[in-house]
Design a protein around this motif. Structure first.
Motif, PDB file in Angstrom:
ATOM      1  N   ASN A  11      31.510  38.076  39.544  1.00 35.77           N
ATOM      2  CA  ASN A  11      31.863  39.458  39.213  1.00 35.77           C
ATOM      3  C   ASN A  11      30.613  40.334  39.119  1.00 35.77           C
ATOM      4  O   ASN A  11      30.654  41.511  39.415  1.00 35.77           O
ATOM      5  CB  ASN A  11      32.687  39.542  37.938  1.00 35.77           C
ATOM      6  CG  ASN A  11      31.972  38.948  36.742  1.00 35.77           C
ATOM      7  OD1 ASN A  11      31.461  37.835  36.817  1.00 35.77           O
ATOM      8  ND2 ASN A  11      31.926  39.686  35.644  1.00 35.77           N
TER       9      ASN A  11
ATOM     10  N   SER B 287      30.394  44.083  40.751  1.00 35.13           N
ATOM     11  CA  SER B 287      30.452  45.300  39.942  1.00 35.13           C
ATOM     12  C   SER B 287      29.671  45.130  38.641  1.00 35.13           C
ATOM     13  O   SER B 287      29.571  44.018  38.112  1.00 35.13           O
ATOM     14  CB  SER B 287      31.915  45.621  39.622  1.00 35.13           C
ATOM     15  OG  SER B 287      32.014  46.701  38.728  1.00 35.13           O
ATOM     16  N   ASN B 288      29.175  46.230  38.122  1.00 37.21           N
ATOM     17  CA  ASN B 288      28.546  46.237  36.798  1.00 37.21           C
ATOM     18  C   ASN B 288      29.572  46.400  35.691  1.00 37.21           C
ATOM     19  O   ASN B 288      29.245  46.315  34.523  1.00 37.21           O
ATOM     20  CB  ASN B 288      27.522  47.379  36.701  1.00 37.21           C
ATOM     21  CG  ASN B 288      26.323  47.128  37.578  1.00 37.21           C
ATOM     22  OD1 ASN B 288      25.929  45.984  37.782  1.00 37.21           O
ATOM     23  ND2 ASN B 288      25.746  48.196  38.096  1.00 37.21           N
ATOM     24  N   ASP B 289      30.807  46.645  36.068  1.00 36.46           N
ATOM     25  CA  ASP B 289      31.902  46.862  35.125  1.00 36.46           C
ATOM     26  C   ASP B 289      32.446  45.511  34.670  1.00 36.46           C
ATOM     27  O   ASP B 289      32.978  44.742  35.478  1.00 36.46           O
ATOM     28  CB  ASP B 289      32.983  47.691  35.811  1.00 36.46           C
ATOM     29  CG  ASP B 289      34.157  48.019  34.914  1.00 36.46           C
ATOM     30  OD1 ASP B 289      34.258  47.477  33.797  1.00 36.46           O
ATOM     31  OD2 ASP B 289      35.000  48.833  35.352  1.00 36.46           O
ATOM     32  N   ASN B 290      32.344  45.218  33.384  1.00 37.98           N
ATOM     33  CA  ASN B 290      32.808  43.930  32.853  1.00 37.98           C
ATOM     34  C   ASN B 290      34.317  43.743  32.931  1.00 37.98           C
ATOM     35  O   ASN B 290      34.805  42.631  32.792  1.00 37.98           O
ATOM     36  CB  ASN B 290      32.346  43.753  31.397  1.00 37.98           C
ATOM     37  CG  ASN B 290      30.859  43.522  31.314  1.00 37.98           C
ATOM     38  OD1 ASN B 290      30.236  43.056  32.263  1.00 37.98           O
ATOM     39  ND2 ASN B 290      30.275  43.854  30.174  1.00 37.98           N
ATOM     40  N   SER B 291      35.060  44.830  33.143  1.00 36.08           N
ATOM     41  CA  SER B 291      36.511  44.690  33.260  1.00 36.08           C
ATOM     42  C   SER B 291      36.920  44.158  34.635  1.00 36.08           C
ATOM     43  O   SER B 291      38.057  43.748  34.829  1.00 36.08           O
ATOM     44  CB  SER B 291      37.204  46.025  32.985  1.00 36.08           C
ATOM     45  OG  SER B 291      36.950  46.942  34.021  1.00 36.08           O
ATOM     46  N   VAL B 292      36.000  44.153  35.595  1.00 35.92           N
ATOM     47  CA  VAL B 292      36.289  43.614  36.919  1.00 35.92           C
ATOM     48  C   VAL B 292      36.177  42.090  36.861  1.00 35.92           C
ATOM     49  O   VAL B 292      35.128  41.551  36.535  1.00 35.92           O
ATOM     50  CB  VAL B 292      35.331  44.182  37.987  1.00 35.92           C
ATOM     51  CG1 VAL B 292      35.575  43.512  39.335  1.00 35.92           C
ATOM     52  CG2 VAL B 292      35.483  45.679  38.094  1.00 35.92           C
TER      53      VAL B 292
END
Length: 187
Positions: A29, A33-38
């Motif tokens: 992941n 993405s840098n988004d932890n929700s991804v």
């Protein structure tokens, strides 16, 4: 093959070209993405010699959150290291046994080609493709190319049809059994 197997079974890290960090398969992941929700997971994998250098690449089919066709992570072995390259789905579709694949960036901008990996990323060698642009009167102009040379729409479509008839790679579920079986049997 043993180095690939170790990476695929989460025992060894690979170097992600996208993040410039060492990652494990469970950290994919971060390459996306840098988004932890991804949340990214590998659903399938295959082997193919994409660079025609007698060293196969391992291609991982990635799902992210609710998208089963998110993209791919291509693992490339060079100089005793595994490098990972993240490719969006539309830039690396319909992979064939000969290492060619389809790409698309719009209805009139698509084709097929091969890929070359560098230490900074990858380059797609567009073999046969169409490109669109607008002229000074804002009219859409579509150009067609086969083997890098300008051609007619008919010749282009004929070439695309022949590409579509080529045998595609076989994708395997991403399981330990399949990893061991496929990597140990690869010639």
């Amino acid at each position: 093959m043993s180095v690939y197997q170790s990476v695929l079974q989460n025992k060894t890290q690979f170097f992600s070209i996208d993040t410039q960090k060492n990652l494990t398969i469970t950290q994919l992941n971060q390459a996306v993405s840098n988004d932890n929700s991804v949340k990214v997971k590998v659903t399938k994998f295959t082997l193919a010699d994409l660079e025609k250098d007698d060293i196969p690449e391992v291609i991982l089919w990635l799902a992210a959150n609710n998208s089963e066709d998110f993209g791919f992570e291509v693992l490339n072995y060079k100089n005793e290291m595994i490098y990972g390259y993240t490719l969006p789905f539309r830039s690396f579709m319909d992979l064939k046994d000969d290492g060619t694949f389809s790409f698309s960036s719009g209805a009139a901008d698509y084709g097929f080609g091969t890929i070359e990996f560098t230490k900074n990323g990858y380059m797609i060698n567009k073999i046969s493709y169409s490109e669109s642009n607008y002229d000074s009167n804002n009219n859409l102009i579509i150009s067609y190319f086969v083997n890098h040379e300008n051609t007619t729409k008919e010749d282009f479509l004929s070439t695309i049809n022949k590409q579509n008839e080529k045998r595609g790679v076989t994708w395997y579920d991403f399981t330990d059994d399949n990893i061991e079986r496929l990597l140990s049997s690869y010639k």
